[in-house]
Design a protein around this motif. Structure first.
Motif, PDB file in Angstrom:
ATOM      1  N   ILE A  52      42.991  22.295  32.557  1.00  0.00           N
ATOM      2  CA  ILE A  52      42.417  22.942  33.825  1.00  0.00           C
ATOM      3  C   ILE A  52      43.254  24.196  34.465  1.00  0.00           C
ATOM      4  N   ILE A  53      44.636  23.760  34.472  1.00  0.00           N
ATOM      5  CA  ILE A  53      45.609  24.632  35.184  1.00  0.00           C
ATOM      6  C   ILE A  53      45.946  25.850  34.478  1.00  0.00           C
ATOM      7  N   TYR A  54      45.999  25.624  33.051  1.00  0.00           N
ATOM      8  CA  TYR A  54      46.028  26.822  32.181  1.00  0.00           C
ATOM      9  C   TYR A  54      44.996  27.801  32.237  1.00  0.00           C
ATOM     10  N   THR A  55      43.817  27.174  31.913  1.00  0.00           N
ATOM     11  CA  THR A  55      42.475  27.976  31.885  1.00  0.00           C
ATOM     12  C   THR A  55      42.235  28.551  33.316  1.00  0.00           C
ATOM     13  N   SER A  56      42.607  28.026  34.546  1.00  0.00           N
ATOM     14  CA  SER A  56      42.338  28.895  35.825  1.00  0.00           C
ATOM     15  C   SER A  56      43.346  29.894  35.811  1.00  0.00           C
ATOM     16  N   LEU A  57      44.669  29.702  35.071  1.00  0.00           N
ATOM     17  CA  LEU A  57      45.612  30.803  35.351  1.00  0.00           C
ATOM     18  C   LEU A  57      45.284  32.075  34.568  1.00  0.00           C
ATOM     19  N   LEU A  58      44.562  31.884  33.455  1.00  0.00           N
ATOM     20  CA  LEU A  58      44.235  32.866  32.640  1.00  0.00           C
ATOM     21  C   LEU A  58      42.993  33.420  33.040  1.00  0.00           C
ATOM     22  N   ILE A  59      42.119  32.866  33.684  1.00  0.00           N
ATOM     23  CA  ILE A  59      41.049  33.661  34.577  1.00  0.00           C
ATOM     24  C   ILE A  59      41.757  34.475  35.330  1.00  0.00           C
ATOM     25  N   ALA A  60      42.560  33.867  36.316  1.00  0.00           N
ATOM     26  CA  ALA A  60      43.008  34.541  37.461  1.00  0.00           C
ATOM     27  C   ALA A  60      43.722  35.792  37.206  1.00  0.00           C
ATOM     28  N   TYR A  61      44.810  35.346  36.084  1.00  0.00           N
ATOM     29  CA  TYR A  61      45.293  36.735  35.387  1.00  0.00           C
ATOM     30  C   TYR A  61      44.313  37.895  34.876  1.00  0.00           C
ATOM     31  N   SER A  62      43.375  37.490  34.252  1.00  0.00           N
ATOM     32  CA  SER A  62      42.477  38.330  33.863  1.00  0.00           C
ATOM     33  C   SER A  62      41.677  39.318  34.879  1.00  0.00           C
ATOM     34  N   LEU A  63      41.361  38.396  35.829  1.00  0.00           N
ATOM     35  CA  LEU A  63      40.686  39.053  37.123  1.00  0.00           C
ATOM     36  C   LEU A  63      41.610  39.885  37.778  1.00  0.00           C
ATOM     37  N   ALA A  64      42.997  39.323  37.959  1.00  0.00           N
ATOM     38  CA  ALA A  64      43.860  40.137  38.805  1.00  0.00           C
ATOM     39  C   ALA A  64      44.027  41.705  37.785  1.00  0.00           C
ATOM     40  N   ASN A  65      44.233  41.894  36.521  1.00  0.00           N
ATOM     41  CA  ASN A  65      44.446  42.664  35.845  1.00  0.00           C
ATOM     42  C   ASN A  65      43.142  43.877  35.890  1.00  0.00           C
ATOM     43  N   GLN A  66      42.125  43.061  36.072  1.00  0.00           N
ATOM     44  CA  GLN A  66      40.687  44.148  36.188  1.00  0.00           C
ATOM     45  C   GLN A  66      40.506  44.759  37.497  1.00  0.00           C
ATOM     46  N   TYR A  67      40.666  43.782  38.674  1.00  0.00           N
ATOM     47  CA  TYR A  67      40.281  44.151  39.731  1.00  0.00           C
ATOM     48  C   TYR A  67      41.413  44.394  40.795  1.00  0.00           C
ATOM     49  N   LEU A  68      42.608  44.159  40.332  1.00  0.00           N
ATOM     50  CA  LEU A  68      43.710  44.355  41.230  1.00  0.00           C
ATOM     51  C   LEU A  68      44.894  45.102  40.954  1.00  0.00           C
ATOM     52  N   LYS A  69      44.411  46.334  40.494  1.00  0.00           N
ATOM     53  CA  LYS A  69      45.283  47.450  39.869  1.00  0.00           C
ATOM     54  C   LYS A  69      45.817  48.332  41.016  1.00  0.00           C
ATOM     55  N   ILE A  70      45.517  48.148  42.268  1.00  0.00           N
ATOM     56  CA  ILE A  70      46.292  48.776  43.398  1.00  0.00           C
ATOM     57  C   ILE A  70      47.561  48.291  43.424  1.00  0.00           C
ATOM     58  N   SER A  71      48.588  49.192  43.571  1.00  0.00           N
ATOM     59  CA  SER A  71      49.943  49.034  43.501  1.00  0.00           C
ATOM     60  C   SER A  71      50.374  47.784  44.613  1.00  0.00           C
ATOM     61  N   SER A  72      49.730  47.805  45.832  1.00  0.00           N
ATOM     62  CA  SER A  72      50.111  46.915  46.821  1.00  0.00           C
ATOM     63  C   SER A  72      49.609  45.602  46.328  1.00  0.00           C
ATOM     64  N   PHE A  73      48.885  45.107  45.242  1.00  0.00           N
ATOM     65  CA  PHE A  73      48.344  43.824  44.933  1.00  0.00           C
ATOM     66  C   PHE A  73      48.985  43.565  43.300  1.00  0.00           C
ATOM     67  N   GLY A  74      50.008  44.684  43.014  1.00  0.00           N
ATOM     68  CA  GLY A  74      50.378  44.338  41.578  1.00  0.00           C
ATOM     69  C   GLY A  74      51.072  43.209  41.238  1.00  0.00           C
ATOM     70  N   TYR A  75      51.832  42.806  42.417  1.00  0.00           N
ATOM     71  CA  TYR A  75      52.700  41.613  42.401  1.00  0.00           C
ATOM     72  C   TYR A  75      52.027  40.476  42.157  1.00  0.00           C
ATOM     73  N   ILE A  76      50.559  40.152  42.263  1.00  0.00           N
ATOM     74  CA  ILE A  76      49.893  39.080  42.037  1.00  0.00           C
ATOM     75  C   ILE A  76      49.842  38.982  40.253  1.00  0.00           C
ATOM     76  N   SER A  77      49.481  39.817  39.810  1.00  0.00           N
ATOM     77  CA  SER A  77      49.575  39.933  38.355  1.00  0.00           C
ATOM     78  C   SER A  77      50.818  39.613  37.782  1.00  0.00           C
ATOM     79  N   ILE A  78      51.985  40.282  38.244  1.00  0.00           N
ATOM     80  CA  ILE A  78      53.165  39.815  37.881  1.00  0.00           C
ATOM     81  C   ILE A  78      53.354  38.351  37.980  1.00  0.00           C
ATOM     82  N   ILE A  79      53.090  37.780  38.922  1.00  0.00           N
ATOM     83  CA  ILE A  79      53.460  36.585  39.425  1.00  0.00           C
ATOM     84  C   ILE A  79      52.625  35.612  38.225  1.00  0.00           C
ATOM     85  N   LEU A  80      51.333  35.817  38.273  1.00  0.00           N
ATOM     86  CA  LEU A  80      50.674  35.236  37.279  1.00  0.00           C
ATOM     87  C   LEU A  80      51.137  35.335  35.896  1.00  0.00           C
TER      88      LEU A  80
END
Length: 223
Positions: A52-80
């Motif tokens: 469950i945890i790993y699947t959730s992380l994969l989904i969150a990482y995919s969404l972050a790469n797709q919708y959070l490309k703004i530099s101010s939110f780029g750290y979220i993708s790095i953390i994931l």
């Protein structure tokens, strides 16, 4: 049914080294091997938990790469990304957390690990399960006082959450390391003579499956 502790430890070392040379895609393959490693040992609860945890992380990482490309939110993708990379190691570590302390010590001593390093490894492998238990106790006390992070209204007062949940946990963390070190010393980890154990330390036929998974994990960077 658990694999030999030495095999589990080698698997942990393998994942820790291999993740340095993997991409996100190959890390998924490595995580699959780690989950299969749990399944072969019939550790169903940790297996379900990590799936469950790993699947959730994969989904969150995919969404972050797709919708959070703004530099101010780029750290979220790095953390994931970092969490995804270390997840296979954490999955294997959850297997070692099920091993009794005495058996863990005896198995690592069979690997001729120096006592100073053995003490560090034992404390490290036991630290997070004990810390999780301490966090549960702290949260139960916070629930009684209505300052738990599980109560949504408290998120409006973040400083209060930090004071009643994080600060006690940080204080306990400092003491836990000393307690675990003292516990290992009490068991004679630094005694100058040969140690004995009530556990039978030997490889069995079922460990051959573990060695196959270990081989696949080492081959992951070349996939």
């Amino acid at each position: 049914m658990l694999f030999d502790v030495r095999l589990q430890f080698l698997m942990l070392l393998s994942c820790s080294g291999v993740i340095l040379f993997t991409s996100v895609k190959t890390t998924i393959f490595l995580a699959g091997i780690a989950l299969l490693f749990l399944g072969c040992q019939q550790l169903w609860k940790p297996l379900f938990y990590w799936m469950i945890i790993y699947t959730s992380l994969l989904i969150a990482y995919s969404l972050a790469n797709q919708y959070l490309k703004i530099s101010s939110f780029g750290y979220i993708s790095i953390i994931l990304f970092i969490i995804l990379r270390i997840s296979p190691t954490l999955i294997i570590a959850s297997s070692l957390a099920k091993v009794p302390s005495g058996k863990l010590l005896a198995s690592l001593q069979r690997m001729r690990i120096p006592d100073s390093l053995l003490l560090t490894l034992t404390v490290a492998l036991r630290f997070f399960p004990v810390l999780k238990m301490e966090a549960k106790i702290i949260n139960e006390n916070a629930v009684v006082r209505r300052v738990s992070y599980k109560q949504l209204g408290n998120w409006l007062r973040v400083t209060r959450l930090f004071e009643y949940n994080i600060v006690p946990l940080l204080m306990r963390t400092i003491r836990l390391a000393d307690d675990l070190s003292s516990s290992a010393a009490t068991r004679g980890i630094d005694a100058p003579f040969k140690k004995t154990t009530i556990y039978i330390i030997r490889f069995s036929a079922i460990d051959s499956i573990g060695f196959i998974l270990l081989t696949f994990s080492l081959m992951t960077p070349f996939i």
